[in-house]
Design an enzyme around this catalytic site. Structure first.
Site, mmCIF file in Angstrom:
data_model
loop_
_atom_site.group_PDB
_atom_site.id
_atom_site.type_symbol
_atom_site.label_atom_id
_atom_site.label_comp_id
_atom_site.label_asym_id
_atom_site.label_seq_id
_atom_site.Cartn_x
_atom_site.Cartn_y
_atom_site.Cartn_z
ATOM 1 N N THR A 1 -47.553 -106.616 26.578
ATOM 2 C CA THR A 1 -46.372 -107.311 26.047
ATOM 3 C C THR A 1 -45.669 -107.976 27.234
ATOM 4 O O THR A 1 -46.058 -107.758 28.393
ATOM 5 C CB THR A 1 -45.368 -106.334 25.391
ATOM 6 O OG1 THR A 1 -44.820 -105.500 26.424
ATOM 7 C CG2 THR A 1 -46.006 -105.479 24.319
ATOM 8 N N TYR B 1 -35.373 -95.662 33.609
ATOM 9 C CA TYR B 1 -36.229 -95.795 32.417
ATOM 10 C C TYR B 1 -36.876 -94.447 32.055
ATOM 11 O O TYR B 1 -36.922 -94.066 30.881
ATOM 12 C CB TYR B 1 -37.293 -96.845 32.730
ATOM 13 C CG TYR B 1 -38.179 -97.258 31.588
ATOM 14 C CD1 TYR B 1 -37.770 -98.219 30.661
ATOM 15 C CD2 TYR B 1 -39.450 -96.705 31.438
ATOM 16 C CE1 TYR B 1 -38.596 -98.601 29.626
ATOM 17 C CE2 TYR B 1 -40.288 -97.082 30.408
ATOM 18 C CZ TYR B 1 -39.859 -98.037 29.503
ATOM 19 O OH TYR B 1 -40.686 -98.423 28.482
ATOM 20 N N LYS C 1 -36.296 -92.511 28.565
ATOM 21 C CA LYS C 1 -37.402 -92.224 27.645
ATOM 22 C C LYS C 1 -37.579 -90.718 27.438
ATOM 23 O O LYS C 1 -37.930 -90.275 26.345
ATOM 24 C CB LYS C 1 -38.693 -92.863 28.166
ATOM 25 C CG LYS C 1 -38.684 -94.393 28.090
ATOM 26 C CD LYS C 1 -38.418 -94.898 26.677
ATOM 27 C CE LYS C 1 -38.776 -96.358 26.482
ATOM 28 N NZ LYS C 1 -38.442 -96.857 25.138
HETATM 29 N N1 LIG Z 1 -45.338 -102.481 26.423
HETATM 30 C C1 LIG Z 1 -45.591 -101.246 26.858
HETATM 31 O O1 LIG Z 1 -46.678 -100.957 27.440
HETATM 32 C C2 LIG Z 1 -44.590 -100.158 26.699
HETATM 33 C C3 LIG Z 1 -44.842 -98.918 27.314
HETATM 34 C C4 LIG Z 1 -43.965 -97.871 27.115
HETATM 35 C C5 LIG Z 1 -42.862 -98.062 26.302
HETATM 36 N N2 LIG Z 1 -42.614 -99.276 25.746
HETATM 37 C C6 LIG Z 1 -41.436 -99.412 24.900
HETATM 38 O O2 LIG Z 1 -41.764 -100.106 23.718
HETATM 39 C C7 LIG Z 1 -40.622 -100.809 23.233
HETATM 40 C C8 LIG Z 1 -40.983 -102.257 23.004
HETATM 41 O O3 LIG Z 1 -41.325 -102.831 24.238
HETATM 42 P P1 LIG Z 1 -42.184 -104.171 24.410
HETATM 43 O O4 LIG Z 1 -43.209 -103.879 25.397
HETATM 44 O O5 LIG Z 1 -42.548 -104.714 23.080
HETATM 45 O O6 LIG Z 1 -41.075 -105.079 25.113
HETATM 46 P P2 LIG Z 1 -40.545 -106.545 24.851
HETATM 47 O O7 LIG Z 1 -39.648 -106.862 25.986
HETATM 48 O O8 LIG Z 1 -41.679 -107.468 24.555
HETATM 49 O O9 LIG Z 1 -39.701 -106.409 23.504
HETATM 50 C C9 LIG Z 1 -38.499 -105.687 23.453
HETATM 51 C C10 LIG Z 1 -37.622 -106.275 22.360
HETATM 52 O O10 LIG Z 1 -36.417 -105.489 22.299
HETATM 53 C C11 LIG Z 1 -35.312 -106.378 22.181
HETATM 54 N N3 LIG Z 1 -34.096 -105.743 22.688
HETATM 55 C C12 LIG Z 1 -33.812 -105.423 23.981
HETATM 56 N N4 LIG Z 1 -32.584 -104.895 24.068
HETATM 57 C C13 LIG Z 1 -32.080 -104.879 22.796
HETATM 58 C C14 LIG Z 1 -30.837 -104.457 22.241
HETATM 59 N N5 LIG Z 1 -29.878 -103.946 23.011
HETATM 60 N N6 LIG Z 1 -30.662 -104.579 20.900
HETATM 61 C C15 LIG Z 1 -31.639 -105.102 20.116
HETATM 62 N N7 LIG Z 1 -32.825 -105.522 20.587
HETATM 63 C C16 LIG Z 1 -33.040 -105.415 21.920
HETATM 64 C C17 LIG Z 1 -35.721 -107.596 23.006
HETATM 65 O O11 LIG Z 1 -34.948 -108.735 22.695
HETATM 66 C C18 LIG Z 1 -37.200 -107.727 22.647
HETATM 67 O O12 LIG Z 1 -37.395 -108.531 21.516
HETATM 68 C C19 LIG Z 1 -39.533 -100.588 24.292
HETATM 69 O O13 LIG Z 1 -38.707 -99.508 23.895
HETATM 70 C C20 LIG Z 1 -40.318 -100.220 25.527
HETATM 71 O O14 LIG Z 1 -39.548 -99.487 26.435
HETATM 72 C C21 LIG Z 1 -43.449 -100.339 25.926
#
Ligand SMILES: NC(=O)c1ccc[n+]([C@@H]2O[C@H](COP(=O)([O-])OP(=O)(O)OC[C@H]3O[C@@H](n4cnc5c(N)ncnc54)[C@H](O)[C@@H]3O)[C@@H](O)[C@H]2O)c1
Length: 299
Positions: free
Chosen positions: A205, A171, A175
């Site tokens: 989330t 990851y 990133k």
């Molecule tokens: N939540 C956090 O604190 C956090 C921190 C750092 C980065 N992020 C990043 O933010 C983004 C959103 O994360 P989140 O926390 O909302 O996660 P989440 O799991 O709630 O949502 C992710 C969404 O992406 C969709 N998805 C996954 N693989 C996919 C694909 N191949 N094609 C299309 N859609 C796909 C999933 O179905 C889901 O709806 C991600 O890139 C995650 O890495 C989140």
């Protein structure tokens, strides 16, 4: 008049979490929004993706939404996402690459699948939709029908900025790569008036469920750690209001928003001609005058 009136936006991974909030925010700002996610049956994670429900939420607020199901890391599917948006909504102005997955494991336990899936979804899944959007924007610029104004907002992570987190090598690498996709594409697409930035979020989330209530996501700070907090920054980066900001990565962690910079030279040493083992061994201490030669104190 709202800042995104007349604009068309795509948010990937918008069926829940951060993507859902970002889609709602862009709609609130006036954009017509393509809510894109995996087909429900193959939704990554513990709950089904809710692209249809999110589109309904947008419509209930008086906005316009189109649902698109597809895998962002599939080249053909990414092409269809952009083509369908242009065809059905008449153009494309904003691309928010948000879809992501997490498959944590220490390196000595990591499977090939864990490695491939995380790198594929984030790197190819960020690049592929952008590649087809870029082709569309370039075509528009060459035809003289658009004078810039398109924006891309990518999704990095604090793990992509801090040099890597144990248990998250796949990851962290993915990133970190997104940071470079962001700066490289910002340079490449600037002549076509396209800006490209990224956020590195932290939020409550389903992806971070195991951290809820810990010191990383304290429950006392939950209101400022909701996805809507990050979505506000994404909405601004996506809008003309943030012009000329480009090639930037902003960490959005609760009420704090931090501008990060890329790798930078720290110290320099020289030898006569080519290095030899003995010369580097003798001169190397001078490289570490300002930094600890061992592990950084904070990861
Ligand atoms: N939540 C956090 O604190 C956090 C921190 C750092 C980065 N992020 C990043 O933010 C983004 C959103 O994360 P989140 O926390 O909302 O996660 P989440 O799991 O709630 O949502 C992710 C969404 O992406 C969709 N998805 C996954 N693989 C996919 C694909 N191949 N094609 C299309 N859609 C796909 C999933 O179905 C889901 O709806 C991600 O890139 C995650 O890495 C989140």
């Amino acid at each position: 008049m709202k800042t995104l009136d007349g604009k068309v936006a795509i948010v990937t991974g918008a069926g829940r979490g951060l993507g859902r909030s970002e889609a709602l925010e862009l709609a609130r700002l006036g954009a017509r929004v393509v809510v894109s996610d995996l087909p429900v049956a193959s939704g990554a994670g513990t709950e089904p993706s809710g692209a249809d429900q999110v589109a309904e939420e947008i419509r209930a607020l008086g906005g316009e939404a189109l649902v698109h199901y597809g895998d962002v890391s599939d080249w053909d599917s990414a092409e269809v996402l952009i083509a369908r948006t242009v065809e059905e909504l008449g153009g494309l102005d904003i691309l928010v690459n948000n879809a992501g997955i997490s498959r944590p494991a220490m390196s000595f336990n990591m499977t090939e699948q864990d490695w491939d899936d995380v790198v594929r979804v984030h790197l190819k899944g960020t690049f592929a939709p952008t590649r087809f959007a870029a082709a569309y924007w370039r075509e528009q610029a060459k035809a003289g029908s658009r004078l810039g104004g398109a924006t891309v907002v990518n999704t990095s992570s604090p793990n992509g900025l801090n040099g890597g987190t144990p248990g998250h090598v796949n990851y962290s690498v993915a990133k970190t790569g997104i940071n470079t996709i962001t700066t490289a594409l910002a340079r490449e697409l600037a002549p076509y008036g396209v800006r490209c930035n990224a956020v590195a979020p932290l939020a409550y989330t389903s992806m971070t469920e195991s951290l809820w209530g810990t010191e990383i996501l304290p429950s006392t700070r939950r209101p400022e750690l909701e996805p809507a907090n990050v979505a506000a920054v994404v909405g601004w980066l996506a809008s003309p209001d943030s012009d000329p900001v480009t090639a930037k990565v902003l960490a959005v962690v609760g009420s704090k928003c931090v501008l990060w910079n890329s790798w930078a030279p720290v110290e320099e040493i020289h030898t006569d001609g080519a290095w030899t083992f003995d010369q580097i061994a003798e001169s190397a201490p001078a490289l570490f005058k300002q930094v600890d030669a061992g592990l950084p104190l904070e990861l």
